[in-house]
Design an enzyme around this catalytic site. Structure first.
Site, PDB file in Angstrom:
ATOM      1  N   LYS A  23      12.042  11.948  36.339  1.00  0.00           N
ATOM      2  CA  LYS A  23      13.095  11.119  35.727  1.00  0.00           C
ATOM      3  C   LYS A  23      14.129  10.874  36.926  1.00  0.00           C
ATOM      4  O   LYS A  23      14.550   9.478  36.850  1.00  0.00           O
ATOM      5  CB  LYS A  23      14.312  12.373  35.164  1.00  0.00           C
ATOM      6  CG  LYS A  23      13.427  12.933  33.632  1.00  0.00           C
ATOM      7  CD  LYS A  23      15.093  13.317  33.043  1.00  0.00           C
ATOM      8  CE  LYS A  23      15.655  15.012  34.131  1.00  0.00           C
ATOM      9  NZ  LYS A  23      14.108  16.433  34.137  1.00  0.00           N
ATOM     10  N   ARG A  77      22.245  18.104  28.971  1.00  0.00           N
ATOM     11  CA  ARG A  77      20.928  19.368  28.829  1.00  0.00           C
ATOM     12  C   ARG A  77      21.286  20.118  27.333  1.00  0.00           C
ATOM     13  O   ARG A  77      19.836  20.852  27.446  1.00  0.00           O
ATOM     14  CB  ARG A  77      20.536  20.004  30.109  1.00  0.00           C
ATOM     15  CG  ARG A  77      19.838  19.401  30.940  1.00  0.00           C
ATOM     16  CD  ARG A  77      19.843  19.784  31.922  1.00  0.00           C
ATOM     17  NE  ARG A  77      18.454  20.182  33.227  1.00  0.00           N
ATOM     18  CZ  ARG A  77      18.449  19.087  34.237  1.00  0.00           C
ATOM     19  NH1 ARG A  77      19.038  18.454  34.422  1.00  0.00           N
ATOM     20  NH2 ARG A  77      17.575  19.727  34.809  1.00  0.00           N
ATOM     21  N   ARG A  83       6.226  18.772  45.379  1.00  0.00           N
ATOM     22  CA  ARG A  83       7.767  18.109  45.265  1.00  0.00           C
ATOM     23  C   ARG A  83       7.870  18.832  46.357  1.00  0.00           C
ATOM     24  O   ARG A  83       8.477  19.401  47.020  1.00  0.00           O
ATOM     25  CB  ARG A  83       8.836  17.912  44.588  1.00  0.00           C
ATOM     26  CG  ARG A  83       9.686  17.141  44.370  1.00  0.00           C
ATOM     27  CD  ARG A  83      10.858  16.668  43.466  1.00  0.00           C
ATOM     28  NE  ARG A  83      11.281  18.099  42.941  1.00  0.00           N
ATOM     29  CZ  ARG A  83      11.563  18.199  41.265  1.00  0.00           C
ATOM     30  NH1 ARG A  83      12.393  16.777  41.034  1.00  0.00           N
ATOM     31  NH2 ARG A  83      11.839  18.888  40.860  1.00  0.00           N
ATOM     32  N   ARG A 134      12.349  22.426  47.183  1.00  0.00           N
ATOM     33  CA  ARG A 134      13.447  22.843  46.811  1.00  0.00           C
ATOM     34  C   ARG A 134      13.051  24.536  45.730  1.00  0.00           C
ATOM     35  O   ARG A 134      12.613  24.735  45.074  1.00  0.00           O
ATOM     36  CB  ARG A 134      14.341  22.424  45.008  1.00  0.00           C
ATOM     37  CG  ARG A 134      14.936  21.128  45.596  1.00  0.00           C
ATOM     38  CD  ARG A 134      14.729  20.241  44.251  1.00  0.00           C
ATOM     39  NE  ARG A 134      15.331  20.725  42.945  1.00  0.00           N
ATOM     40  CZ  ARG A 134      15.188  20.268  41.889  1.00  0.00           C
ATOM     41  NH1 ARG A 134      15.481  18.432  42.089  1.00  0.00           N
ATOM     42  NH2 ARG A 134      15.398  20.845  40.988  1.00  0.00           N
ATOM     43  N   ARG A 177      12.337  27.265  34.584  1.00  0.00           N
ATOM     44  CA  ARG A 177      12.811  26.266  33.990  1.00  0.00           C
ATOM     45  C   ARG A 177      12.425  25.479  32.721  1.00  0.00           C
ATOM     46  O   ARG A 177      13.064  24.493  31.914  1.00  0.00           O
ATOM     47  CB  ARG A 177      13.245  25.452  35.246  1.00  0.00           C
ATOM     48  CG  ARG A 177      13.983  25.614  36.297  1.00  0.00           C
ATOM     49  CD  ARG A 177      13.550  25.161  37.310  1.00  0.00           C
ATOM     50  NE  ARG A 177      13.818  23.555  37.296  1.00  0.00           N
ATOM     51  CZ  ARG A 177      13.034  22.855  38.425  1.00  0.00           C
ATOM     52  NH1 ARG A 177      11.913  23.390  38.768  1.00  0.00           N
ATOM     53  NH2 ARG A 177      13.952  21.745  38.200  1.00  0.00           N
TER      54      ARG A 177
HETATM   55  P1  AMP Z   1      17.889  18.626  38.765  1.00  0.00           P
HETATM   56  O1  AMP Z   1      17.713  18.356  39.673  1.00  0.00           O
HETATM   57  O2  AMP Z   1      18.173  17.873  37.093  1.00  0.00           O
HETATM   58  O3  AMP Z   1      16.159  19.142  38.068  1.00  0.00           O
HETATM   59  O4  AMP Z   1      18.505  19.958  38.472  1.00  0.00           O
HETATM   60  C1  AMP Z   1      18.499  20.844  38.829  1.00  0.00           C
HETATM   61  C2  AMP Z   1      19.516  22.560  38.476  1.00  0.00           C
HETATM   62  O5  AMP Z   1      20.923  22.062  38.709  1.00  0.00           O
HETATM   63  C3  AMP Z   1      19.068  22.291  37.107  1.00  0.00           C
HETATM   64  O6  AMP Z   1      18.049  23.548  37.214  1.00  0.00           O
HETATM   65  C4  AMP Z   1      19.922  23.271  36.469  1.00  0.00           C
HETATM   66  O7  AMP Z   1      20.521  24.285  36.976  1.00  0.00           O
HETATM   67  C5  AMP Z   1      21.102  22.282  37.217  1.00  0.00           C
HETATM   68  N1  AMP Z   1      21.973  21.308  36.085  1.00  0.00           N
HETATM   69  C6  AMP Z   1      21.535  20.459  36.809  1.00  0.00           C
HETATM   70  N2  AMP Z   1      22.061  19.424  35.247  1.00  0.00           N
HETATM   71  C7  AMP Z   1      22.725  20.550  34.323  1.00  0.00           C
HETATM   72  C8  AMP Z   1      23.270  20.170  33.930  1.00  0.00           C
HETATM   73  N3  AMP Z   1      22.886  19.123  32.593  1.00  0.00           N
HETATM   74  N4  AMP Z   1      23.845  21.161  32.339  1.00  0.00           N
HETATM   75  C9  AMP Z   1      22.916  22.666  33.426  1.00  0.00           C
HETATM   76  N5  AMP Z   1      22.622  22.682  34.556  1.00  0.00           N
HETATM   77  C10 AMP Z   1      22.243  21.153  34.912  1.00  0.00           C
END
Ligand code: AMP
Length: 218
Positions: free
Chosen positions: A13, A88, A127, A160, A171
């Site tokens: 994404k 999400r 990553r 990360r 996840r």
């Molecule tokens: P990402 O970079 O999109 O993979 O997000 C990393 C982490 O941030 C996720 O595993 C969640 O812990 C948190 N996070 C990001 N976006 C959301 C969302 N829309 N709702 C809840 N938690 C989020």
């Protein structure tokens, strides 16, 4: 154009959003990036979010909904935006709908990025990110010029914390439980477009842009 990119963690994404930013000149809005910035800055919100993020769990809806509501009303988003990692959950999607309604605008399309689990795992475990500028690399597919060093700012790359194998499965399970229902949510609204994102990078991009140009309501 107001686009949502939907897909599992590791589906690409962030990478595809960056290409859309270049092509359409609209901002990428990533709740993950916003939350990581809050963690780095040590704000109260960041400290709360960190507890969920390090376990690979979702941050409470109320927190991310507040962040997004504010962000999409900023002046650089008036011509459109790409939502990466939001919504999400179904309550997040419903709240987004209300916010957009209040602003008198609608979504153009929801692109569902489709990749195999094998590819997701390869992307997530490989990553590496720059803790300074946020640039993303992959030890197999998108290597920096000098191993372990950011091309853009010269800092040492890191993994990360939530890309460690023990957190990845969590996840992906949470995605299936909380986020996958959004596929049906947007399908029912006639907004969902599935795009096969396996294969050569340039070909995938072509498929994504062609899906956008065929279906997007401006
Ligand atoms: P990402 O970079 O999109 O993979 O997000 C990393 C982490 O941030 C996720 O595993 C969640 O812990 C948190 N996070 C990001 N976006 C959301 C969302 N829309 N709702 C809840 N938690 C989020």
């Amino acid at each position: 154009m107001r686009i949502i990119l939907l897909g599992e963690p590791g589906a690409g994404k962030g990478t595809y959003s960056a290409e859309m930013v270049k092509k359409y000149g609209i901002p990428q809005i990533s709740t993950g990036d916003m939350l990581r910035a809050a963690v780095k800055a040590g704000t109260t919100l960041g400290r709360q979010a960190q507890e969920f993020m390090k376990k690979g769990e979702l941050v409470p809806d109320s927190v991310v909904i507040g962040l997004i509501r504010e962000r999409i009303q900023q002046s650089d988003a008036t011509q459109g935006f790409i939502l990466d990692g939001f919504p999400r959950t179904v309550p997040q999607a419903e709240s987004l709908e209300k916010t957009l309604e209040g602003m008198g605008i609608t979504l153009s399309t929801v692109l569902k990025i489709e990749v195999s689990k094998a590819l997701l795992l390869k992307r997530l475990t490989g990553r590496r990110v720059c803790p300074n500028c946020g640039a993303t690399y992959n030890i197999d597919t998108m290597r920096p010029q000098k191993e372990g060093i950011c091309d853009k700012c010269g800092k040492e790359l890191v993994q990360r914390p939530d890309d460690r194998p023990e957190t990845i499965e969590n996840r992906l399970t949470i995605y299936q439980k909380d986020t996958a229902p959004l596929i049906e949510f947007y399908e029912k609204k006639g907004l969902l477009k599935r795009v096969d994102c396996e294969g050569e990078y340039e070909e995938v991009l072509e498929r994504l842009f062609s899906a956008l140009e065929k279906t997007a309501r401006v």
